[in-house]
Structure formats: structure tokens, C-alpha cells
Design an enzyme around this catalytic site. Structure first.
Site, short mmCIF file in Angstrom:
data_model
loop_
_atom_site.label_atom_id
_atom_site.label_comp_id
_atom_site.label_asym_id
_atom_site.label_seq_id
_atom_site.Cartn_x
_atom_site.Cartn_y
_atom_site.Cartn_z
N CYS A 136 0.83 -1.20 0.00
CA CYS A 136 0.00 0.00 0.00
C CYS A 136 0.86 1.25 0.00
O CYS A 136 1.40 1.65 1.03
CB CYS A 136 -0.91 -0.01 1.23
SG CYS A 136 -1.88 1.49 1.38
N CYS A 139 -0.46 4.05 2.29
CA CYS A 139 -0.21 3.82 3.71
C CYS A 139 1.25 4.12 4.06
O CYS A 139 1.54 4.72 5.09
CB CYS A 139 -0.49 2.37 4.09
SG CYS A 139 -1.99 1.69 3.37
N ASP A 140 2.17 3.64 3.24
CA ASP A 140 3.57 3.58 3.65
C ASP A 140 4.50 4.50 2.88
O ASP A 140 5.63 4.73 3.31
CB ASP A 140 4.07 2.13 3.53
CG ASP A 140 3.25 1.19 4.41
OD1 ASP A 140 2.88 1.63 5.51
OD2 ASP A 140 2.99 0.06 3.99
#
Lengths: 311, 311
Positions: A136, A139-140
Site C-alpha cells: 500500500c 499507507c507507507d
């Protein structure tokens, strides 16, 4: 077991499930949503959406889900935050078994289970998840500011997320096993025009190395057979989806990859059980397609429930 | 005939056609939209939309279409404001013949033709269209302020539009041939709770009377056989849709009502020709379903075109 009988249980709170829920509430059905994670599903992992009709400026996955949620909340949203682990039939009723032991009864069930990212299955991958291995970018990505990362894959998601990562990172190696991409042309054009992205085609990642965190990857060129190492601090893997349908094996018909087979009314091989969204066997997975299927599944379920009640 | 060959021609600029166009532009296809009326189709006749996901406060049909249009205009919208009257095949190419005589060539065609309101076919109907006989409450409702009107039909549209008309008129007679409605329960509940709406069930309109404009209607109760007259100044007819597919008879497979048969990739019986939206043979017609089909048709067409070009 509670004695309450719902009209409908919708399993999964992504775009397909939320649209099914919206239509069910408008049909005045007594409906319950089951979701094991946050409402929204994979869309929450999507940075920016330009192809959902009605949003000319684009919309973030998070904001779009907020809008979907508000729309159903206006009609009343009942959610069980729990995981569906079994589906059984008791006469006219379906029973959805939850991980906590609760059993929900309903006349009809809509499965909007989505699909989760596939893993590469190579050494180092599992051990380094959350330590540089990610599925992701949204997300990261921000954790890799000014660093060098690898992206694995050749579809829309791999290219879209490579572009997204260039906001943060110094360089993206985009590694793909074939010599051409499956992604739509507009994304290919943008990727090829981005100086931060270096294409490594005809190549696969064989190993991921690192102790505390990802340090380097071992890459093999499939044409020359030559292997080489690349220093990266992150590996983002976008090689497709697998549906979370293991618990349905033997209950209803799945294809060879575990996706749910439906007819054009989104009914599965188990009468009264419908499916929609990414968990369905089909060629194209898009938010607006999931929403359209959610509407069809819900309208079909409503007809099924009316037939059952009038019988 | 022009020698230009498009990748794709989309016929029809409603939600299905605009979504197909959006996806085609994102796939960098050379695409042209053919529309005989204003961009938007039947949605322009819809007052208020509460079930298109992403708009929790609801949205007018006009505003939603404006958003769809802006989204494709950002990628470049090429429109021929003309009517498609024939579709022929020339080797690998499809030719769309326009009413003005122009012929457009393309590798693939998407039919997003929509569907038009059905007529009752009774004396006085045709002669009094625009003089009190209407198929669009949004278009004509405001002309009937404080007057008495009849609505004919029992589906979602008939009930939705009856509710809409109560904003303007003194009274709505809602006339339906059966003793129950097909409309979704939430609309039935609202109609039954509205003091301005009087239900006349098991009844049909036999004649519409009036010289300059509608003055009264002749109604027959099908249970008693009794006929009676009602003084009304408007008759709004919502008894279903017929697709505008006469020009396609013999070219590709239609169902008995003229709706276009497709497979799950939205391909018609004529390879390379796809269909989506209200003109397709199916159980449910909703904006979000049309959009989902538009995306599928476009992605399928793109694959077809790539296969053709690579062959």
C-alpha cells in the site's frame, strides 16, 4: 443464537457493499452490514481516484468512502465489526457465522468481500512486512522520503502507485516480469515520462534481504538469466488480488482463483446469496463497476426476499 | 465518406455513454461521441437523485450530468450532435451512419442509446403532447401550479414524479392498472403518506379530452367496469421505457422489446460492438448500473481494439 431475523446481511463494507446497503435501505429492508476492518475496503488504500464518474477534479479514496458512508448513515447504518467465517442454510434462512461466535440469520445474504493483495512468496517477504515490504503506497509511501524503493508489477495499480511514490522518494525501480505493461496507456505514458522512475523489464525479484528493515533485493533478468542486487529501502508489491473466499469453498461455486461465480443478476449458485465487487469472477475491477453490481445485487436480493415472504 | 478512422465511437451521451467515454479517453483511445439531443439523456429529466453513491445530500440530474461532462471535458470531449441511423461493417471497421449523411468509421462502437418513455396509445394523447400531456415532471411540473393533474403508472418513476409534482400542484390522481405498485417500498410509503396524492387503483385512462389543452380524462375501473371522468389540466405518463433500437434490427440481437442482448463483457452479438445503460436487456435500470456497464463496455472495447491492432 439470537432469534432476530434480518431481511438481508451484507458482508463487506467497500463500495460494492455500501451501494448494496444503500439500495437495501431505500427498499426499507432490515439490513445489517458485517465488516472485519474499517468501512471502505481496498479503496482506503487508494490515493487518488480520477475515474469514478461525478468527480471531475478527482477524489481521494478516503473522501469517497466518507461520502458513501454519510449517504447510508442518513438512512441508518447498522454494522457488526466482526469477521464472517461460515455461511450455512437453515430452511428458508441463511446463517452468517461470525468469528466472535455470533450467528446472524437473514432471508438473503450479499457477499461484497473484496480481494486482498497477492504476495510474491519469496524469501524475506513475510519477515519484512511492515519493515519495508508494503502492499500500500498510500499507507507507507511517506515513510520513504528521499529514499530508493522498488515497485513490483505491471498493471494499473503498480503504475499508479509508482507515480504516487515519486512524490516522496528519490527513485523508483519499477520491476515487471514481462516486456510490456498491462496498465492502461495513460498510466504507461505518465510512468515513461517520469524521470524518477526507472523501468526494469523482463525481470523478477527473487529475494528480499535485510535485518531490521529492507536493505537490498536480488533481481533476475529472465531474458539473460543474469542476477543482480539493488539497494532499496522499500519494496512495494502490486501483482494482483486474491479474494478472501476460502471460507466459502464447497458452499457455492468459485472459479479456479477463488472468485465467486454469479449470473447477470449477481446471484451465486446458492439461491438467495448474491455477490458483488472485487470478489466476483470477472474481467474488470473498478470502483464504479463494483457500485453498479452492488445496486444489481441489492435489487435482486429484494425481489428474492419479497418472493420468499409472499410464498 | 471521411477517411478518418476512430478507435471508438460512443453513441449516446447519458451516464453510460459518458462513463464509457471517460474510460476510453483514459485508455488514450481516439474516440468520438454521437448524441442527437443534449448531453445527459433521460437523467436531465430526473429531478432529484438520492441513490447515486457519493452524493449523500442527493444531486439534481442536471448537476450530476454537468459533473460527468466536466470530467470528460478535462480529457477532451469530441461530440457530433447528430443522430445515428445505421450501423454497417466494412472488414475490420464499423461504420456509423448519421442522419446528416456523414459516415463515421471506427474499430469499435459502444451503443449507449438509452430508452424513451412509452406512450399509452389512447385517443387525445398524441394531439395534446405539450398541451398538458407530458412524460417529464421536471420539465413541465412548474406549469401546473395549484392545478389538478393525473399521473399514470406504478413503478419507481411514476411514484417519484408524483411526489415531485406535489411541490407545485393542488392534487395528484395517481392512476395505476393494478392493485399494488412495483415501486420500491420507500417510495410507496412516501406516496401513501402524502395528502396531496389520491390513489386510483385497478384503473386505466381510456381517453384524454381537451381542445387547446387537457381538460379531463376518461378513466375505467377494471374491477367494476365502471367509467368516470376526472377534471385535470395535466396528464403525466410514466409506464415504462422503450429503447430506441429500431435502426439496429437485423444488425445485432435484440430481445422481444427491442433491448440489446449482451454478454457479461457488454459485447453484443456483433463482435466489436458493445452496449451499456438503459438500452441493454436486463432487470434493473439505474444510473450507477449504467455507469458500471459503461466502464465494462469501454474496457472491453479497448481490449478488442488492441487485439485488432496487434493482429
Amino acid at each position: 443464537m439470537t432469534e432476530k431475523v434480518y431481511d438481508l446481511i451484507v458482508v463487506g463494507g467497500g463500495p460494492a457493499g455500501l451501494t448494496a446497503y444503500l439500495y437495501a435501505k431505500r427498499a426499507l429492508l432490515d439490513v445489517c452490514l458485517v465488516e472485519k476492518g474499517p468501512i471502505g475496503g481496498q479503496v482506503l488504500l487508494t490515493d487518488w481516484i480520477e475515474n469514478y464518474p461525478g468527480f471531475p477534479e478527482g477524489v481521494s479514496g478516503f473522501d469517497l468512502i466518507e461520502l458513501f458512508k454519510k449517504q447510508v448513515e442518513k438512512l441508518g447504518l447498522e454494522v457488526k465489526y466482526d469477521e464472517a467465517i461460515d455461511l450455512t442454510v437453515d430452511g428458508n434462512l441463511k446463517i452468517v457465522h461470525l468469528a466472535t461466535g455470533e450467528k446472524l440469520k437473514a432471508y438473503s445474504v450479499i457477499l461484497a468481500l473484496g480481494a486482498a493483495p497477492k504476495r510474491l512468496g519469496i524469501p524475506g517477504e513475510d519477515a519484512l512486512i511492515g519493515k519495508g515490504v508494503s502492499y500500500c503506497a498510500v499507507c507507507d509511501g511517506p515513510f520513504f522520503r528521499d529514499e530508493i524503493v522498488a515497485v513490483v508489477g505491471g498493471g494499473d495499480t503498480a503504475l499508479q502507485e509508482s507515480l504516487y511514490l515519486t512524490r516522496f522518494v528519490k527513485k523508483v525501480y519499477l520491476i515487471h516480469r514481462r516486456d510490456s505493461f498491462r496498465a492502461i496507456p495513460i498510466l504507461q505514458k505518465r510512468v515513461r515520462g517520469n524521470p524518477k522512475i526507472e523501468l526494469i523489464l523482463n525481470s523478477v525479484v527473487r529475494e528480499i534481504h535485510g535485518k531490521e528493515k529492507v536493505e537490498e533485493i536480488l533481481v533476475e533478468n529472465l531474458q539473460t538469466g543474469e542476477s543482480f542486487k539493488l539497494k532499496v529501502s522499500g519494496v512495494f508489491i502490486f501483482i494482483g488480488l486474491r479474494p478472501q473466499t476460502e471460507w466459502l469453498k464447497g458452499k457455492l461455486d468459485l472459479d479456479e482463483n477463488g472468485f465467486i461465480l454469479t449470473d447477470k443478476n449477481m446471484e451465486t449458485s446458492l439461491p438467495g446469496v448474491f455477490a458483488c465487487g472485487d470478489c466476483v469472477a470477472k474481467n474488470f475491477r473498478q470502483i464504479v463497476i463494483a457500485c453498479g453490481e452492488g445496486a444489481v445485487a441489492s435489487l435482486s436480493a429484494e425481489e428474492y426476499i419479497q418472493r420468499l415472504k409472499n410464498a
